[in-house]
Design an enzyme around this catalytic site. Structure first.
Site, PDB file in Angstrom:
ATOM      1  CD  GLU A  42       2.689   6.187  -7.176  1.00 49.68           C
ATOM      2  OE1 GLU A  42       1.993   5.220  -6.836  1.00 49.68           O
ATOM      3  OE2 GLU A  42       3.880   6.342  -6.783  1.00 49.68           O
ATOM      4  CB  CYS A  93       4.171   0.931  -2.294  1.00 43.00           C
ATOM      5  SG  CYS A  93       2.964   0.553  -0.990  1.00 43.00           S
ATOM      6  CG  HIS A 143       1.994   5.064  -3.259  1.00 45.11           C
ATOM      7  ND1 HIS A 143       1.979   4.130  -4.265  1.00 45.11           N
ATOM      8  CD2 HIS A 143       1.520   4.442  -2.148  1.00 45.11           C
ATOM      9  CE1 HIS A 143       1.511   2.977  -3.793  1.00 45.11           C
ATOM     10  NE2 HIS A 143       1.223   3.149  -2.510  1.00 45.11           N
TER      11      HIS A 143
END
Length: 217
Positions: free
Chosen positions: A199, A90, A197
């Protein structure tokens, strides 16, 4: 010998989520790898892989990184001079750019050529761009191996108002469609960055992280 992944803590980033995702991927690979969240440049200097997350405004994140004494130098030594695999996430990816153009012009790390500019989507789409999008791969890359792209591909989670407008097509690896071509992945040599992202991107994100953990640039 146990390897290590250093997730840099400079006061910006979803560190807990990132660490948990990396730990999950380590378990999936049954790898002997320690995941460490750290603001200590010496730990970064000893790391086998380095991750730079980031959430917020470009200038604030760069100021936070610069405020960690010795961190910029440690990153340069390991990533540029040492060739250690690096992943920016990001705003951490945006900091790799030549400069950021959010409420002024701010110098970046200049690892990837191009400015970070505001999204200008067509069709009345709102900014920030927030939600799930498929990717279109523009160049092959080991971190994108075995990840399906295109309309029937996996989805990545985005939340951002700016993106890195790469000036070298060889450094652009994936885009997303949001009323314009949005930069999704950039990279060169031992460096890679994702605007989305990983994650938070479920199957796609975990696959990318696993690829990063096994990457030997």
């Amino acid at each position: 010998m146990t390897a290590s992944v250093a997730i840099i803590d400079y006061g910006s980033g979803n560190l807990r989520s990132a660490a948990k995702a990396f730990e999950r991927s380590v378990r999936a690979l049954r790898a002997e790898t320690d995941v460490v969240v750290t603001s200590d440049p010496e730990i970064v200097r000893r790391a086998d892989r380095i991750v730079l997350p980031g959430v917020g405004a470009f200038a604030d994140c760069m100021a936070g990184l610069n405020a960690v004494k010795g961190m910029r130098e440690a990153m340069s030594e390991r990533v540029i001079d040492g060739g250690v695999p690096f992943l920016g996430i990001c705003v951490g990816m945006q900091l790799m750019a030549t400069e950021g153009r959010e409420k002024g012009v701010w110098p970046g790390l200049n690892w990837i050529l191009g400015p970070v500019v505001r999204l200008e989507p067509r069709g009345g789409l709102k900014v920030p761009h927030m939600g799930w999008n498929t990717l279109k791969f523009t160049n092959p890359h080991p971190l994108l191996a075995n990840i399906p792209d295109g309309d029937a591909g996996l989805h990545a989670y985005f939340v951002h108002s700016y993106h890195l407008a790469t000036t070298d097509d060889r450094e652009l690896f994936a885009t997303a469609d949001y009323g314009q071509q949005v930069t999704a992945c950039v990279g060169r040599d031992n460096m890679f960055g994702t605007q989305f992202h990983p994650e938070k991107s479920q199957t796609l994100g975990l696959s990318l992280i696993e690829n990063f953990l096994e990457w030997k640039p």
